[in-house]
Design an enzyme around this catalytic site. Structure first.
Site, PDB file in Angstrom:
ATOM      1  N   ASN A 210       0.852  -1.198   0.000  1.00  7.10           N
ATOM      2  CA  ASN A 210       0.000   0.000   0.000  1.00  7.10           C
ATOM      3  C   ASN A 210       0.890   1.251   0.000  1.00  7.10           C
ATOM      4  O   ASN A 210       2.117   1.147  -0.045  1.00  7.10           O
ATOM      5  CB  ASN A 210      -0.939  -0.022   1.207  1.00  7.10           C
ATOM      6  N   LYS A 289       9.401 -16.498 -10.859  1.00  9.97           N
ATOM      7  CA  LYS A 289       8.616 -15.385 -11.386  1.00  9.97           C
ATOM      8  C   LYS A 289       7.429 -15.922 -12.186  1.00  9.97           C
ATOM      9  O   LYS A 289       7.603 -16.814 -13.040  1.00  9.97           O
ATOM     10  CB  LYS A 289       9.514 -14.527 -12.285  1.00  9.97           C
ATOM     11  N   PRO A 305      -2.274 -12.430  10.086  1.00  3.26           N
ATOM     12  CA  PRO A 305      -2.574 -12.287  11.511  1.00  3.26           C
ATOM     13  C   PRO A 305      -2.815 -10.812  11.839  1.00  3.26           C
ATOM     14  O   PRO A 305      -2.238  -9.932  11.196  1.00  3.26           O
ATOM     15  CB  PRO A 305      -1.297 -12.788  12.197  1.00  3.26           C
ATOM     16  N   PHE A 323      -4.446   2.678  14.939  1.00  5.69           N
ATOM     17  CA  PHE A 323      -4.875   3.674  13.958  1.00  5.69           C
ATOM     18  C   PHE A 323      -6.036   3.066  13.175  1.00  5.69           C
ATOM     19  O   PHE A 323      -6.151   1.842  13.069  1.00  5.69           O
ATOM     20  CB  PHE A 323      -3.729   4.013  13.000  1.00  5.69           C
ATOM     21  N   LYS A 337     -13.287  -0.612  15.772  1.00  7.85           N
ATOM     22  CA  LYS A 337     -11.926  -1.160  15.919  1.00  7.85           C
ATOM     23  C   LYS A 337     -11.423  -0.990  17.352  1.00  7.85           C
ATOM     24  O   LYS A 337     -10.730  -1.870  17.874  1.00  7.85           O
ATOM     25  CB  LYS A 337     -10.977  -0.482  14.921  1.00  7.85           C
ATOM     26  N   LYS A 341     -10.608  -4.596  18.849  1.00  7.18           N
ATOM     27  CA  LYS A 341      -9.181  -4.907  19.016  1.00  7.18           C
ATOM     28  C   LYS A 341      -8.736  -4.706  20.461  1.00  7.18           C
ATOM     29  O   LYS A 341      -7.542  -4.847  20.764  1.00  7.18           O
ATOM     30  CB  LYS A 341      -8.346  -4.058  18.058  1.00  7.18           C
TER      31      LYS A 341
END
Ligand code: PMT
Length: 402
Positions: A210, A289, A305, A323, A337, A341
């Protein structure tokens, strides 16, 4: 531990009878968390040996501007840059006069000119020398230039006189030094921070990842260091320099990040999960590849995980901050969250706006936390990541104290 955690104090010792107290001063500065290096003038060495201060500080004592040995390794410019604070104790009348005149004829005065660190002087001299108009004029000049003074104390002097001019007690000097640094809010706290992206390999040359640059996590590491914490940074691949005094562990995949975090948990008071961890990884990474073949291709992914959930369910659960990167329903998703969490606090950022969040210098966030009386929140408008990091660290320190 005091408020000099992570601070580098350059102690300059001048030639006066109070020089013998510099041995205790080194200890007091270290007890407050500082790393100490020592400069001695020629006169100081008549009162106390460099070996004593070397043994106590654990560092070579510097005394000569023209010391070729020192110039190769840690010359006057390096010492000047190294210091977070230059502390001159005892500061004699002669030293004050030479500083006021801007002299650069020995190591002490040269480093004093070359450093941009704050300077703190603990004067020590005969009471009449202290009261003399020349010394008082030098004092006014140095104060006007922004130098700080601790003392002198008043009382019986080594020469038998009574009056102002005694060097302040080393404990009081160390406290004055600490008071020059604003935070200390996380003094003695051990903080683990994750930052950057993870890379989940598809084959030897491709991966899923990302846009995280690591800037937010690295800003948090700097802010935590400034607040006196010791910091372990677990970083995905980024193009950033490791902040000074931060211990960095470089990782690639989410599994590697989890493994390192788990080994650090035993010595962790506060965990901050700022990394953009890939939720999924390829079910199996090809050893060779992948070659072009059919028109379409499907990738089979499997869940990674959850690092934060593993941290909060660990027996040694630290104070845990996550975050939430959201493109819609910021508060609702972040609150979900926070609960799911098992976090103490969550920093929710809206990443639908490309000018903030991922790979930007700036960010804006909604801080949500759990308190005994219910949930609390703070909205932080767009600002630099350094400013936001400072606010987050202050809030964590506040919640920890509460
Ligand atoms: O790196 P920058 O370019 O400076 O950008 C900063 C940032 C946008 C990446 C940062 O501010 C941010 O939002 N980080 C969290 C990104 C994220 O993955 O959010 P999430 O909502 O998907 O995850 C929620 C939390 O769970 C995060 O604390 C994340 O670290 C954690 N997580 C996620 C997945 C997973 N497998 N394990 C986790 O621990």
């Amino acid at each position: 531990m005091g408020h000099l955690n992570n601070r580098r104090v350059l102690l300059a010792v001048c030639g006066g009878i109070a020089a013998y107290k510099s041995a205790e001063l080194v200890r007091k500065l270290q007890d407050s968390g500082a790393e100490v290096r020592v400069i001695m003038t020629r006169g100081a060495q008549e009162f106390i040996t460099p070996l004593t201060l070397q043994a106590l500080s654990g560092n070579t004592v510097h005394h000569s501007l023209l010391d070729e040995e020192a110039e190769r390794g840690m010359g006057h410019i390096e010492l000047a840059r190294w210091a977070d604070l230059m502390l001159i104790a005892p500061a004699t009348a002669d030293c004050m006069a030479r500083l006021a005149a801007g002299r650069a004829d020995d190591l002490l005065t040269t480093v004093a000119l070359a450093t941009s660190a704050p300077m703190l002087l603990a004067p020590a001299m005969n009471q009449q020398m202290w009261k003399d108009l020349a010394t008082q004029a030098n004092l006014a000049t140095l104060v006007e230039r922004g130098m700080h003074f601790a003392g002198p104390d008043s009382g019986e002097q080594a020469c038998g006189d009574i009056g102002p001019g005694r060097m302040l007690d080393p404990v009081a000097i160390a406290e004055s030094a600490a008071s020059l640094f604003k935070s200390g809010a996380l003094a003695g706290q051990r903080v683990v921070i994750t930052a950057g992206p993870t890379r989940e390999p598809l084959d030897p040359v491709r991966y899923i990842s990302n846009h995280s640059s690591g800037k937010m996590g690295y800003a948090l590491a700097r802010a935590a260091i400034d607040a006196g914490a010791s910091v372990q940074l677990v970083s995905g691949p980024v193009a950033l320099a490791v902040p000074d005094r931060v211990n960095c562990h470089s990782v690639g995949t989410a599994q590697e990040m989890l493994d390192v975090c788990m080994t650090l948990l035993e010595d962790c008071d506060i965990f901050i999960g700022c990394a953009a961890v890939a939720d999924y990884r390829p079910l199996s990474a090809c050893e060779q590849k992948i070659k072009k073949s059919s028109q379409e291709m499907s990738l089979q992914l499997t869940r990674n995980p959850d690092i934060l959930a593993s941290v909060t369910s660990h027996i040694a659960k630290p104070f845990s901050v996550g975050f939430a990167a959201e493109t819609e329903n910021l508060r609702e998703h972040a609150l979900g969250k926070l609960e799911r969490k098992g976090l103490n606090m969550i920093v929710a950022n809206d990443v639908s706006d490309s000018s903030i969040g991922f790979n930007s210098e700036n960010n804006a966030a909604l801080l949500l936390w759990r308190e005994a009386e219910g949930n609390g929140e703070l909205n932080v408008e767009q600002c630099s990541k350094d400013v936001l990091a400072g606010i987050i660290i202050s809030k964590i320190a506040h919640l920890r104290r509460a």
